[in-house]
Each structure stands twice: as C-alpha cells, then as structure tokens.
Design a protein around this motif. Structure first.
Motif, PDB file in Angstrom:
ATOM      1  N   ALA A  89       1.202  -1.217   0.054  1.00  0.00           N
ATOM      2  CA  ALA A  89       0.249   0.364  -0.106  1.00  0.00           C
ATOM      3  C   ALA A  89       0.715   0.867   0.026  1.00  0.00           C
ATOM      4  O   ALA A  89       0.159   2.058  -0.411  1.00  0.00           O
ATOM      5  N   GLY A  90       2.043   1.711   0.617  1.00  0.00           N
ATOM      6  CA  GLY A  90       2.559   2.958   1.088  1.00  0.00           C
ATOM      7  C   GLY A  90       3.395   2.696  -0.251  1.00  0.00           C
ATOM      8  O   GLY A  90       3.987   3.853  -1.196  1.00  0.00           O
ATOM      9  N   TYR A  91       4.008   1.791  -1.130  1.00  0.00           N
ATOM     10  CA  TYR A  91       4.866   1.603  -2.671  1.00  0.00           C
ATOM     11  C   TYR A  91       3.339   2.363  -3.216  1.00  0.00           C
ATOM     12  O   TYR A  91       3.864   2.774  -4.286  1.00  0.00           O
ATOM     13  N   GLY A  92       3.152   1.397  -3.125  1.00  0.00           N
ATOM     14  CA  GLY A  92       1.593   1.779  -4.272  1.00  0.00           C
ATOM     15  C   GLY A  92       0.786   3.731  -4.457  1.00  0.00           C
ATOM     16  O   GLY A  92       0.713   4.315  -5.222  1.00  0.00           O
ATOM     17  N   PHE A  93       0.631   3.999  -2.781  1.00  0.00           N
ATOM     18  CA  PHE A  93       0.322   5.834  -2.492  1.00  0.00           C
ATOM     19  C   PHE A  93       1.247   6.360  -3.305  1.00  0.00           C
ATOM     20  O   PHE A  93       1.383   7.725  -4.073  1.00  0.00           O
ATOM     21  N   GLU A  94       2.950   6.111  -3.232  1.00  0.00           N
ATOM     22  CA  GLU A  94       3.793   6.800  -3.307  1.00  0.00           C
ATOM     23  C   GLU A  94       4.551   6.711  -5.030  1.00  0.00           C
ATOM     24  O   GLU A  94       4.305   7.665  -5.773  1.00  0.00           O
ATOM     25  N   PHE A 160       5.487   3.515   5.755  1.00  0.00           N
ATOM     26  CA  PHE A 160       6.219   2.515   4.243  1.00  0.00           C
ATOM     27  C   PHE A 160       5.901   3.912   3.393  1.00  0.00           C
ATOM     28  O   PHE A 160       6.857   4.385   2.549  1.00  0.00           O
ATOM     29  N   ARG A 161       5.218   4.643   3.227  1.00  0.00           N
ATOM     30  CA  ARG A 161       4.903   6.111   1.925  1.00  0.00           C
ATOM     31  C   ARG A 161       6.190   6.034   1.803  1.00  0.00           C
ATOM     32  O   ARG A 161       6.790   7.394   1.539  1.00  0.00           O
ATOM     33  N   GLN A 162       5.988   7.269   3.253  1.00  0.00           N
ATOM     34  CA  GLN A 162       7.198   8.484   3.542  1.00  0.00           C
ATOM     35  C   GLN A 162       8.622   7.519   3.627  1.00  0.00           C
ATOM     36  O   GLN A 162       9.655   7.770   3.196  1.00  0.00           O
ATOM     37  N   ASN A 163       8.815   6.502   3.859  1.00  0.00           N
ATOM     38  CA  ASN A 163      10.684   6.314   3.717  1.00  0.00           C
ATOM     39  C   ASN A 163      10.638   5.497   1.758  1.00  0.00           C
ATOM     40  O   ASN A 163      11.433   5.386   1.671  1.00  0.00           O
ATOM     41  N   THR A 164       9.231   4.954   1.233  1.00  0.00           N
ATOM     42  CA  THR A 164       9.504   4.856  -0.487  1.00  0.00           C
ATOM     43  C   THR A 164      10.287   6.069  -0.651  1.00  0.00           C
ATOM     44  O   THR A 164      10.171   6.338  -2.263  1.00  0.00           O
ATOM     45  N   LYS A 165       9.526   7.526  -0.555  1.00  0.00           N
ATOM     46  CA  LYS A 165       9.784   8.821  -1.113  1.00  0.00           C
ATOM     47  C   LYS A 165      11.559   8.384  -1.116  1.00  0.00           C
ATOM     48  O   LYS A 165      11.837   9.992  -2.036  1.00  0.00           O
ATOM     49  N   THR A 166      11.904   8.321  -0.660  1.00  0.00           N
ATOM     50  CA  THR A 166      13.612   8.045  -0.453  1.00  0.00           C
ATOM     51  C   THR A 166      14.138   7.380  -1.296  1.00  0.00           C
ATOM     52  O   THR A 166      15.761   6.814  -1.767  1.00  0.00           O
TER      53      THR A 166
END
Length: 277
Positions: A89-94, A160-166
């Motif tokens: 989900a976090g990966y998809g959102f980002e 996970f979304r916040q970490n995917t930003k990096t």
C-alpha cells in the motif's frame, strides 16, 4: 572549571535517569526469585525461589505455556501479513500517481484520529456475525479475529510511504526499461533495498501485536485461546495472587520483544531515520 561542572551535572543527571529507567526491570527480576511474601515486603535481594516459581508457572492448569504459544502465533502472523499489506500500500501510494491518491491517503490518515474504543463495539459485532458463516475462521473467539484488524494500519502505510519517498526513482525507470514488471520491481528491487524499513516496521508491529490487551480480552472468550497478557491478568486478579509467580511470568513475557529489538536495533534506527542501504 565551568565546563567540568556542567559535564558533571550532565553525568549525574544521566546516572539518575538511567537508575530510574532500569530499577523497575531490576526489581522485576529480583522479585521473580523470591516468594510472594518477600515481594510484598519489598525485598531487593535475590532469593532462592526461582525454580519453585517457574515450576508453579509451568503447571498445565494455569495455561501459561499455551497462552505464550498463542501470543507467538498471533504476533508472528500479524507481523508477516502487516509487512506485506502495508508495504504494498505504501509503495502504491507513492509510486503510482492518480488524481484521487492524495484524497484517499488523507482519509486514511484521518482514521488514525479515531480511538479504538470508538470502534470496539462495532468491530465485535462484525466478527460475532461471522461466527456462524463460511468465514467463521475469522469470527469472534478465533485468532483470525485478533489478527485481521492489525494487518492493515494507517500508521504502517504512512511509514512505508514516507520511506518510499527516499527510494531512488532512477532504479525504477531502469528496471522498467529492462522489461521488469511492477511485481518484479517490488519483490526483486524494492524489498531488498528497503530492508531497514521492513526491520523497523517488523519491530513496531511485533511489539504491538505481542503487547495487545484490550481487543484480545474482548475477542477471545475461551481460556485455551487466551494470549499471555490475559493469562497474567488472570493470575494478578486472583483472590491471593502469587507475586513471585507473576513476576517470573512477566520476565518471560518480556524476553521475546526485547530479543527482537536487540537483534534488529541497528536496522530499526536506520529504518526510522528513512535511510536506505
């Protein structure tokens, strides 16, 4: 002279703070070796009743070993499923940009503002209605009912979304040019690269699932399905509680979370700061 004085004050403060932090654990371990009467008297030296307390705790009629196994199953399964669902989900959102993405994510974050006590009764009624249905394996008084509400949380998705930003987007573009599909990119590139994030999320989820009390208290009605915290609560609420036995039960219950944290603490720090290795 002033610098030495300031440094001395800092060390004194840190020593006092360390003592205050460590003393409850020291008292817990010491009490596990004493009899109940010694614990109530405030004895602060090690006793000789450790094995007696341990043997009493492991008696089948108390159900401590069974509840310990139940807690382990719930915590491990919850952690694995939560990492899979929340990371996807976090990966998809980002990564995937749509017009409704930010709106959906905002609603998801707002759900974090709703206290569990507000959804506790509707949640119980929902799982109670599943008890006599084809989905009875996740109905009330089952492990599925305890695991399912913790599998997908707004905090983990946000984490996970916040970490995917990096995450380097150039790697994604290169993988797509090479013909690798989105599932392959996620499994072969994203997951290994974000291992510190997974480690931090695993620690948070495992500790939360292991230390959960209120929902298992409501959702698990049979003593043989209780978690370890429910069993300890039962021991503590008896007419004449054995405090030595309770303390050794708390020590044993603390070990899994402490072990998980110390084994993965380096990855935990890196994951919380959003770094990628």
């Amino acid at each position: 002279m002033t610098n030495k004085f300031n440094k001395a004050i800092k060390y004194i403060f840190l020593c006092v703070a360390s003592f205050i932090s460590i003393f409850p654990f020291f008292w817990m371990i010491v009490s596990a070796t004493n009899k109940s009467v010694d614990v109530t008297r405030g004895k602060l030296s090690f006793g000789s009743s450790f094995m007696e307390n341990l043997n009493n705790l492991l008696k089948p009629d108390l159900g401590f070993v069974t509840s310990l196994v139940n807690s382990g199953k719930i915590a491990i399964i919850t952690t694995i499923l939560a990492l899979i669902v929340s990371s996807v989900a976090g990966y998809g959102f980002e990564i995937f940009r749509t017009k409704a993405r930010d709106r959906v994510f905002t609603v998801l974050l707002l759900s974090m503002m709703v206290p569990f006590s507000a959804i506790m009764i509707p949640l119980f009624k929902l799982f109670s209605s599943l008890k006599n249905s084809p989905l009875s394996f996740i109905g009330v008084n089952t492990m599925g009912a305890i695991i399912l509400p913790s599998v997908c949380t707004a905090f983990l998705i946000f984490f996970f979304r916040q970490n995917t930003k990096t995450f380097p987007k150039e790697i994604l573009e290169a993988a797509r040019i090479d013909g690798l599909g989105e599932v392959g990119i996620f499994i072969k590139i994203f997951c290994p690269t974000m291992k510190t994030t997974y480690a931090a999320a695993a620690i948070i989820t495992f500790m939360g699932a292991w230390n959960a009390y209120l929902w298992p208290l409501i959702g698990l009605q049979s003593p043989e399905k209780w978690t370890v915290l429910l069993t300890i609560s039962k021991l503590a609420s008896s007419y004449s509680p054995d405090y030595g036995l309770i303390m050794i039960a708390i020590v044993i219950t603390t070990l899994p979370t402490a072990l998980v944290f110390f084994v993965m603490q380096k990855h935990f720090v890196a994951g919380m700061t959003g770094s990628i290795k």
